[in-house]
Motif scaffolding. Sequence first.
Motif, short mmCIF file in Angstrom:
data_model
loop_
_atom_site.label_atom_id
_atom_site.label_comp_id
_atom_site.label_asym_id
_atom_site.label_seq_id
_atom_site.Cartn_x
_atom_site.Cartn_y
_atom_site.Cartn_z
N THR A 107 -17.33 -13.56 -8.28
CA THR A 107 -16.50 -14.76 -8.16
C THR A 107 -17.06 -15.58 -7.01
O THR A 107 -18.05 -15.19 -6.39
N ASP A 108 -16.40 -16.69 -6.70
CA ASP A 108 -16.83 -17.47 -5.54
C ASP A 108 -16.72 -16.66 -4.25
O ASP A 108 -17.51 -16.84 -3.33
N ARG A 109 -15.76 -15.76 -4.20
CA ARG A 109 -15.54 -14.96 -3.00
C ARG A 109 -16.27 -13.61 -3.08
O ARG A 109 -16.81 -13.14 -2.08
N LEU A 110 -16.26 -12.97 -4.23
CA LEU A 110 -16.91 -11.68 -4.44
C LEU A 110 -18.31 -11.94 -4.98
O LEU A 110 -18.50 -12.17 -6.17
N ARG A 111 -19.27 -11.93 -4.09
CA ARG A 111 -20.65 -12.29 -4.44
C ARG A 111 -21.47 -11.07 -4.83
O ARG A 111 -21.26 -9.98 -4.29
N PRO A 112 -22.43 -11.24 -5.73
CA PRO A 112 -23.32 -10.13 -6.05
C PRO A 112 -24.20 -9.78 -4.85
O PRO A 112 -24.52 -10.65 -4.04
N ALA A 113 -24.55 -8.52 -4.73
CA ALA A 113 -25.40 -8.06 -3.63
C ALA A 113 -26.42 -7.08 -4.17
O ALA A 113 -26.31 -6.58 -5.29
N THR A 114 -27.40 -6.80 -3.35
CA THR A 114 -28.41 -5.80 -3.70
C THR A 114 -28.35 -4.69 -2.66
O THR A 114 -27.77 -4.85 -1.60
N GLY A 115 -28.94 -3.57 -2.98
CA GLY A 115 -28.96 -2.46 -2.04
C GLY A 115 -27.85 -1.47 -2.33
O GLY A 115 -27.47 -1.25 -3.47
N MET A 116 -27.29 -0.88 -1.27
CA MET A 116 -26.27 0.16 -1.40
C MET A 116 -24.97 -0.35 -2.00
O MET A 116 -24.23 0.41 -2.59
N CYS A 117 -24.68 -1.62 -1.83
CA CYS A 117 -23.43 -2.20 -2.33
C CYS A 117 -23.73 -3.20 -3.45
O CYS A 117 -24.72 -3.91 -3.39
N THR A 118 -22.86 -3.24 -4.45
CA THR A 118 -23.08 -4.13 -5.58
C THR A 118 -22.56 -5.53 -5.34
O THR A 118 -23.00 -6.49 -5.98
N HIS A 119 -21.61 -5.67 -4.41
CA HIS A 119 -21.00 -6.97 -4.11
C HIS A 119 -20.79 -7.10 -2.60
O HIS A 119 -20.80 -6.12 -1.87
N LYS A 120 -20.56 -8.33 -2.17
CA LYS A 120 -20.27 -8.59 -0.76
C LYS A 120 -19.21 -9.68 -0.65
O LYS A 120 -19.09 -10.55 -1.52
N VAL A 121 -18.44 -9.60 0.44
CA VAL A 121 -17.42 -10.58 0.74
C VAL A 121 -17.55 -10.94 2.21
O VAL A 121 -17.67 -10.04 3.06
N SER A 122 -17.53 -12.22 2.53
CA SER A 122 -17.58 -12.66 3.92
C SER A 122 -16.16 -12.84 4.44
O SER A 122 -15.31 -13.42 3.75
N LEU A 123 -15.91 -12.33 5.65
CA LEU A 123 -14.58 -12.42 6.27
C LEU A 123 -14.70 -13.00 7.67
O LEU A 123 -15.58 -12.60 8.43
N CYS A 124 -13.81 -13.92 7.99
CA CYS A 124 -13.82 -14.54 9.32
C CYS A 124 -12.56 -14.25 10.12
O CYS A 124 -12.51 -14.51 11.31
N SER A 125 -11.51 -13.74 9.46
CA SER A 125 -10.26 -13.46 10.16
C SER A 125 -9.49 -12.34 9.47
O SER A 125 -9.71 -12.08 8.28
N PRO A 126 -8.56 -11.71 10.19
CA PRO A 126 -7.75 -10.65 9.59
C PRO A 126 -6.92 -11.15 8.40
O PRO A 126 -6.62 -10.38 7.49
N ALA A 127 -6.58 -12.42 8.38
CA ALA A 127 -5.79 -12.98 7.27
C ALA A 127 -6.53 -12.88 5.94
O ALA A 127 -5.90 -12.87 4.88
N GLU A 128 -7.84 -12.78 5.99
CA GLU A 128 -8.63 -12.68 4.76
C GLU A 128 -8.63 -11.26 4.17
O GLU A 128 -9.14 -11.05 3.08
N VAL A 129 -8.06 -10.32 4.89
CA VAL A 129 -7.86 -8.97 4.36
C VAL A 129 -6.56 -9.03 3.57
O VAL A 129 -5.51 -8.58 3.99
N ASP A 130 -6.64 -9.66 2.41
CA ASP A 130 -5.46 -9.98 1.59
C ASP A 130 -5.39 -9.11 0.34
O ASP A 130 -6.22 -8.21 0.15
N ALA A 131 -4.42 -9.38 -0.50
CA ALA A 131 -4.20 -8.57 -1.71
C ALA A 131 -5.42 -8.57 -2.63
O ALA A 131 -5.76 -7.53 -3.20
N GLU A 132 -6.07 -9.70 -2.78
CA GLU A 132 -7.25 -9.77 -3.65
C GLU A 132 -8.35 -8.85 -3.13
O GLU A 132 -8.91 -8.04 -3.87
N LEU A 133 -8.66 -8.97 -1.84
CA LEU A 133 -9.69 -8.14 -1.23
C LEU A 133 -9.32 -6.66 -1.31
O LEU A 133 -10.15 -5.81 -1.64
N LEU A 134 -8.07 -6.34 -1.01
CA LEU A 134 -7.63 -4.95 -1.06
C LEU A 134 -7.69 -4.39 -2.47
O LEU A 134 -7.94 -3.20 -2.65
N GLY A 135 -7.49 -5.22 -3.47
CA GLY A 135 -7.64 -4.77 -4.86
C GLY A 135 -9.08 -4.35 -5.14
O GLY A 135 -9.31 -3.31 -5.77
#
Length: 144
Positions: A107-135
């Motif tokens: 998605t726009d937030r859940l980006r594809p990645a290479t290496g050990m992880c298949t996806h990556k998400v950028s976070l700038c604040s604790p508020a971004e640790v939300d329901a979507e990310l926790l899912g």
Amino acid sequence: SEMLGLLKSEYGVTHGYANGITLQYRSQGESAADEDLVEAQYSGPKAALRPTYEALLSAASQFGDDVQISPKKASVSLRRSKQFALIEPASATRIQLGINLRGAEATDRLRPATGMCTHKVSLCSPAEVDAELLGWLRAAYDAA
């Protein structure tokens, strides 16, 4: 592997118990060293990212008693039977969370990645640790 072999051959311990004993032995005295690694990652210009890191750890720790937090020099690995996420302070303003989510649509937030992880998400604040990310994080934990 040497410890596993010794415990299994010399003491007749099953593989599962040998693995548990080995992990306990290897973790002795690591907590202070682990905290030093985390302190180094979130010092200086990256100190403001520490609350976001703590929010991620707090959320992941609630998934189960089997969540292992394994600090390295530049990152912290979240493991179960295998790694399901990787927390890295990528810059002074951003944490990059790597997530192992095979088959998940990007998605726009859940980006594809290479290496050990298949996806990556950028976070700038604790508020971004939300329901979507926790899912996403929970799905990675469940698959690990």
